[in-house]
Motif scaffolding. Structure first.
Motif, PDB file in Angstrom:
ATOM      1  N   GLY A  77       0.786  -1.227   0.000  1.00  0.00           N
ATOM      2  CA  GLY A  77       0.000   0.000   0.000  1.00  0.00           C
ATOM      3  C   GLY A  77       0.813   1.269   0.000  1.00  0.00           C
ATOM      4  N   LYS A  78       2.114   1.159  -0.205  1.00  0.00           N
ATOM      5  CA  LYS A  78       2.968   2.349  -0.182  1.00  0.00           C
ATOM      6  C   LYS A  78       2.776   3.223  -1.416  1.00  0.00           C
ATOM      7  CE  LYS A  78       6.614   0.218   2.628  1.00  0.00           C
ATOM      8  NZ  LYS A  78       8.021  -0.264   2.659  1.00  0.00           N
ATOM      9  N   GLU A  79       2.599   2.573  -2.566  1.00  0.00           N
ATOM     10  CA  GLU A  79       2.523   3.315  -3.823  1.00  0.00           C
ATOM     11  C   GLU A  79       1.145   3.255  -4.470  1.00  0.00           C
ATOM     12  OE1 GLU A  79       5.552   1.734  -6.279  1.00  0.00           O
ATOM     13  OE2 GLU A  79       7.209   2.440  -5.012  1.00  0.00           O
ATOM     14  N   LYS A  80       0.287   2.341  -4.020  1.00  0.00           N
ATOM     15  CA  LYS A  80      -1.042   2.195  -4.622  1.00  0.00           C
ATOM     16  C   LYS A  80      -2.127   2.228  -3.553  1.00  0.00           C
ATOM     17  CE  LYS A  80       0.489  -0.722  -8.504  1.00  0.00           C
ATOM     18  NZ  LYS A  80       0.096   0.123  -9.636  1.00  0.00           N
ATOM     19  N   LYS A  81      -3.299   2.689  -3.943  1.00  0.00           N
ATOM     20  CA  LYS A  81      -4.467   2.599  -3.073  1.00  0.00           C
ATOM     21  C   LYS A  81      -5.013   1.177  -3.173  1.00  0.00           C
ATOM     22  CE  LYS A  81      -5.732   7.457  -3.781  1.00  0.00           C
ATOM     23  NZ  LYS A  81      -6.746   8.382  -4.354  1.00  0.00           N
ATOM     24  N   LEU A  82      -5.134   0.517  -2.056  1.00  0.00           N
ATOM     25  CA  LEU A  82      -5.625  -0.855  -2.034  1.00  0.00           C
ATOM     26  C   LEU A  82      -7.129  -0.860  -1.776  1.00  0.00           C
ATOM     27  CD1 LEU A  82      -2.812  -2.498   0.134  1.00  0.00           C
ATOM     28  CD2 LEU A  82      -2.912  -2.285  -2.363  1.00  0.00           C
ATOM     29  N   ILE A  83      -7.893  -1.443  -2.694  1.00  0.00           N
ATOM     30  CA  ILE A  83      -9.347  -1.550  -2.524  1.00  0.00           C
ATOM     31  C   ILE A  83      -9.643  -2.917  -1.925  1.00  0.00           C
ATOM     32  CG2 ILE A  83     -11.604  -1.447  -3.631  1.00  0.00           C
ATOM     33  CD1 ILE A  83     -10.297   0.058  -5.947  1.00  0.00           C
ATOM     34  N   LEU A  84     -10.198  -2.954  -0.721  1.00  0.00           N
ATOM     35  CA  LEU A  84     -10.433  -4.212  -0.016  1.00  0.00           C
ATOM     36  C   LEU A  84     -11.865  -4.691  -0.243  1.00  0.00           C
ATOM     37  CD1 LEU A  84      -9.179  -6.316   1.855  1.00  0.00           C
ATOM     38  CD2 LEU A  84      -9.906  -4.927   3.803  1.00  0.00           C
ATOM     39  N   ILE A  85     -12.013  -5.876  -0.840  1.00  0.00           N
ATOM     40  CA  ILE A  85     -13.330  -6.405  -1.194  1.00  0.00           C
ATOM     41  C   ILE A  85     -13.478  -7.822  -0.646  1.00  0.00           C
ATOM     42  CG2 ILE A  85     -14.892  -6.990  -3.090  1.00  0.00           C
ATOM     43  CD1 ILE A  85     -13.569  -4.882  -4.757  1.00  0.00           C
ATOM     44  N   ALA A  86     -14.611  -8.097  -0.023  1.00  0.00           N
ATOM     45  CA  ALA A  86     -14.868  -9.400   0.588  1.00  0.00           C
ATOM     46  C   ALA A  86     -15.878 -10.201  -0.222  1.00  0.00           C
ATOM     47  CB  ALA A  86     -15.383  -9.217   2.009  1.00  0.00           C
ATOM     48  N   GLY A 103      -8.271   0.945   7.623  1.00  0.00           N
ATOM     49  CA  GLY A 103      -8.458   2.173   6.859  1.00  0.00           C
ATOM     50  C   GLY A 103      -7.184   2.955   6.631  1.00  0.00           C
ATOM     51  N   GLU A 104      -6.142   2.654   7.385  1.00  0.00           N
ATOM     52  CA  GLU A 104      -4.851   3.317   7.183  1.00  0.00           C
ATOM     53  C   GLU A 104      -4.221   2.906   5.854  1.00  0.00           C
ATOM     54  OE1 GLU A 104      -0.533   3.774   9.471  1.00  0.00           O
ATOM     55  OE2 GLU A 104      -2.254   2.860  10.519  1.00  0.00           O
ATOM     56  N   TYR A 105      -4.566   1.695   5.378  1.00  0.00           N
ATOM     57  CA  TYR A 105      -3.938   1.159   4.171  1.00  0.00           C
ATOM     58  C   TYR A 105      -4.919   0.870   3.041  1.00  0.00           C
ATOM     59  CZ  TYR A 105      -0.346   0.226   7.690  1.00  0.00           C
ATOM     60  OH  TYR A 105       0.572   0.349   8.699  1.00  0.00           O
ATOM     61  N   TYR A 106      -6.201   0.739   3.375  1.00  0.00           N
ATOM     62  CA  TYR A 106      -7.174   0.270   2.385  1.00  0.00           C
ATOM     63  C   TYR A 106      -8.327   1.252   2.193  1.00  0.00           C
ATOM     64  CZ  TYR A 106      -4.936  -4.302   3.069  1.00  0.00           C
ATOM     65  OH  TYR A 106      -4.033  -5.330   3.151  1.00  0.00           O
ATOM     66  N   VAL A 107      -8.816   1.286   0.947  1.00  0.00           N
ATOM     67  CA  VAL A 107     -10.102   1.910   0.660  1.00  0.00           C
ATOM     68  C   VAL A 107     -11.159   0.847   0.956  1.00  0.00           C
ATOM     69  CG1 VAL A 107     -11.588   2.857  -1.156  1.00  0.00           C
ATOM     70  CG2 VAL A 107      -9.147   3.440  -1.098  1.00  0.00           C
ATOM     71  N   ILE A 108     -12.113   1.163   1.829  1.00  0.00           N
ATOM     72  CA  ILE A 108     -13.081   0.170   2.303  1.00  0.00           C
ATOM     73  C   ILE A 108     -14.495   0.563   1.849  1.00  0.00           C
ATOM     74  CG2 ILE A 108     -14.088  -0.915   4.351  1.00  0.00           C
ATOM     75  CD1 ILE A 108     -11.379  -0.524   5.717  1.00  0.00           C
ATOM     76  N   PRO A 109     -15.069  -0.167   0.892  1.00  0.00           N
ATOM     77  CA  PRO A 109     -16.373   0.198   0.323  1.00  0.00           C
ATOM     78  C   PRO A 109     -17.564  -0.400   1.069  1.00  0.00           C
ATOM     79  CG  PRO A 109     -15.431  -1.579  -0.950  1.00  0.00           C
ATOM     80  CD  PRO A 109     -14.448  -1.294   0.168  1.00  0.00           C
ATOM     81  N   TYR A 110     -17.531  -0.322   2.416  1.00  0.00           N
ATOM     82  CA  TYR A 110     -18.603  -0.930   3.208  1.00  0.00           C
ATOM     83  C   TYR A 110     -19.126   0.044   4.258  1.00  0.00           C
ATOM     84  CZ  TYR A 110     -16.859  -5.150   1.015  1.00  0.00           C
ATOM     85  OH  TYR A 110     -16.466  -6.077   0.080  1.00  0.00           O
ATOM     86  N   LEU A 270     -32.635   2.429   1.021  1.00  0.00           N
ATOM     87  CA  LEU A 270     -31.194   2.653   1.147  1.00  0.00           C
ATOM     88  C   LEU A 270     -30.874   4.107   1.455  1.00  0.00           C
ATOM     89  CD1 LEU A 270     -30.016   0.413  -1.837  1.00  0.00           C
ATOM     90  CD2 LEU A 270     -29.735  -0.081   0.593  1.00  0.00           C
ATOM     91  N   GLU A 271     -31.551   5.020   0.798  1.00  0.00           N
ATOM     92  CA  GLU A 271     -31.282   6.436   1.042  1.00  0.00           C
ATOM     93  C   GLU A 271     -31.814   6.872   2.401  1.00  0.00           C
ATOM     94  OE1 GLU A 271     -32.655   8.585  -2.403  1.00  0.00           O
ATOM     95  OE2 GLU A 271     -30.943   7.914  -3.622  1.00  0.00           O
ATOM     96  N   ALA A 272     -32.883   6.235   2.866  1.00  0.00           N
ATOM     97  CA  ALA A 272     -33.447   6.589   4.179  1.00  0.00           C
ATOM     98  C   ALA A 272     -32.507   6.228   5.318  1.00  0.00           C
ATOM     99  CB  ALA A 272     -34.801   5.891   4.371  1.00  0.00           C
ATOM    100  N   VAL A 273     -31.775   5.117   5.181  1.00  0.00           N
ATOM    101  CA  VAL A 273     -30.893   4.677   6.275  1.00  0.00           C
ATOM    102  C   VAL A 273     -29.473   5.203   6.133  1.00  0.00           C
ATOM    103  CG1 VAL A 273     -32.255   2.593   6.684  1.00  0.00           C
ATOM    104  CG2 VAL A 273     -30.256   2.482   5.146  1.00  0.00           C
ATOM    105  N   GLY A 274     -29.174   5.923   5.045  1.00  0.00           N
ATOM    106  CA  GLY A 274     -27.829   6.457   4.858  1.00  0.00           C
ATOM    107  C   GLY A 274     -26.822   5.407   4.414  1.00  0.00           C
ATOM    108  N   TYR A 275     -27.244   4.535   3.519  1.00  0.00           N
ATOM    109  CA  TYR A 275     -26.412   3.414   3.067  1.00  0.00           C
ATOM    110  C   TYR A 275     -25.313   3.905   2.126  1.00  0.00           C
ATOM    111  CZ  TYR A 275     -25.514  -1.473   1.871  1.00  0.00           C
ATOM    112  OH  TYR A 275     -24.949  -2.707   1.735  1.00  0.00           O
ATOM    113  N   THR A 276     -24.170   3.207   2.134  1.00  0.00           N
ATOM    114  CA  THR A 276     -23.104   3.451   1.162  1.00  0.00           C
ATOM    115  C   THR A 276     -22.571   2.115   0.652  1.00  0.00           C
ATOM    116  OG1 THR A 276     -21.420   3.536   2.909  1.00  0.00           O
ATOM    117  CG2 THR A 276     -22.367   5.643   2.200  1.00  0.00           C
ATOM    118  N   GLY A 277     -22.075   2.112  -0.580  1.00  0.00           N
ATOM    119  CA  GLY A 277     -21.509   0.901  -1.169  1.00  0.00           C
ATOM    120  C   GLY A 277     -22.563   0.052  -1.857  1.00  0.00           C
TER     121      GLY A 277
END
Length: 405
Positions: A77-86, A103-110, A270-277
């Motif tokens: 993660g030093k040179e690239k943004k890491l996208i973490l997907i489960a 979150g220090e190293y990964y973009v977390i879409p959850y 989804l919009e009522a509960v403030g969902y993301t991802g």
């Protein structure tokens, strides 16, 4: 196809067809390899030209999970943004519970933990359905801690399933299945007795059985941006589901459709509960009253996610546009409106299972028009072993599903 240098790198947790489908989507759109972390070597992902497969035994254990990802983050993660997907609910939960460290190293879409618990615990999900006007099956909640009486407000047959998929993943007991159908109270009680010998101590949902075969099932995938606005929706009609005990309910053949009235209910929720991802819904058409009843939500892309990409709307592009490039959402949500057949089973199996003549004609036409997508049959994967395995996989699927028919 020459691999391109990108400022980001996908890190996918899993070792099944979900993992390969996501890696293919990234490769199709950005011409990059994904890292896939699996607990054991497997034919699908370990022998692929689009995946760097890292094998980590016991990755499902929290301490191994966290140590592995932090070490990878520090080195890659030093040179690239890491996208973490489960690719599993248990991994999603672990990621969300450790968002601060990861979150220090990964973009977390959850989503965050509080909202996750409200959405994925099916009993609280149905409370949200009530609040936002989303139909769902009549449901009786059985508390495994309390062992309350089974005073069901509806008749048999019934469907039974765990309220917490993540906790249920770790439970071990005789006759374990992902979802059950029971014809009698004795059958239901026998399962609950076995369940009580396991580690699962949350709630089990017993539901009114909605008639109709797999072709009455539907799938809906939505993406909400970082401002909790729905940017994208893709609806599909299931033709057949997997029949294996721990895979039952996973669609293996889907045709894209557009059902705006049904889709807009999910959008409002989804919009009522403030969902993301990404949110992935299982929905069944109820022929008794013409309603579409929501069964559950997955807070991730599902196993059959390639039905989205295969129809011409690359699923992972929404994550990259939103969380890497920070593109602004403008106007109404994009609707996946291109007809396509997603399948991981041979045509002969689909035609044997589907009874509706119009659906059969539609399947035949889509094959003639070349509007068919199979996630593992990928010309862009140059690995010869993968190409051979893709052919073998379909032969294996043919034998396996013929046993169910």
């Amino acid at each position: 196809m020459k691999l391109e240098e990108r400022e980001f790198l996908p890190v996918i947790l899993g070792g099944d067809i979900t993992t390969y489908s996501l890696a293919r989507s990234f490769h199709e759109e950005y011409h990059i390899k994904s890292i896939a972390i699996s607990m054991q070597k497997n034919w699908l992902n370990s022998y692929s030209g689009i995946i760097e497969n890292i094998i980590v035994p016991n990755m499902h254990r929290e301490e191994v999970f966290l140590r592995t990802l932090l070490e990878l983050g520090k080195t890659r993660g030093k040179e690239k943004k890491l996208i973490l997907i489960a690719c599993g609910d248990w991994y999603v939960r672990l990621i969300i519970e450790h968002k601060k460290e990861l979150g220090e190293y990964y973009v977390i879409p959850y989503i965050d933990e509080e909202l996750m618990n409200r959405m994925v615990l099916k009993d609280s999900f149905y409370e949200i359905c009530d609040q936002t006007g989303v139909p769902y099956p009549k449901t009786f909640v059985y508390d495994c801690k309390e062992k309350n009486e089974l005073n069901l407000p509806f008749e048999f047959p019934v469907i039974a399933k765990p309220a917490s998929s993540a906790q249920y993943h770790y439970a071990e007991f005789k006759g374990k299945k992902k979802v059950y159908k029971f014809e009698t109270m004795d059958q239901l009680r026998a399962m609950l007795k076995e369940l009580e010998t396991s580690s699962y101590d949350y709630k089990f949902l017993i539901q009114d059985f909605i008639p109709g075969d797999d072709t009455y099932m539907n799938i809906l995938t939505c993406y909400c941006d970082r401002d909790s606005k729905v940017r994208f929706m893709s609806f599909g009609r299931t033709l057949m589901e997997d029949q294996g005990p721990m895979a039952i309910g996973n669609p293996v053949a889907i045709i894209n459709e557009v059902k705006l009235d049904v889709m807009n209910k999910a959008k409002a929720m989804l919009e009522a509960v403030g969902y993301t991802g990404f949110a992935n819904f299982d929905i069944k058409y109820d022929m008794r009253d013409g309603s579409y009843r929501y069964f559950e939500i997955n807070t991730r892309l599902g196993r059959s996610n390639f039905y989205v990409t295969g129809s011409g709307f690359n699923a992972v592009k929404w994550i990259v546009d939103d969380l890497i490039y920070h593109k602004k959402f403008d106007g109404e949500p994009v609707i996946a409106d291109r007809e396509n057949l997603y399948t991981v089973i041979p045509k002969s199996i689909i035609m044997k299972y589907v009874k509706d003549d119009k659906l059969k004609e539609q399947v035949e036409r889509l094959y003639r028009e070349g509007k068919v997508s199979n996630p593992i049959d990928y010309k862009g994967d140059s690995n010869l072993i993968h190409k051979l395995y893709a052919k073998y996989f379909m032969l294996k699927q043919k034998r396996r599903f013929e046993a169910y028919l």
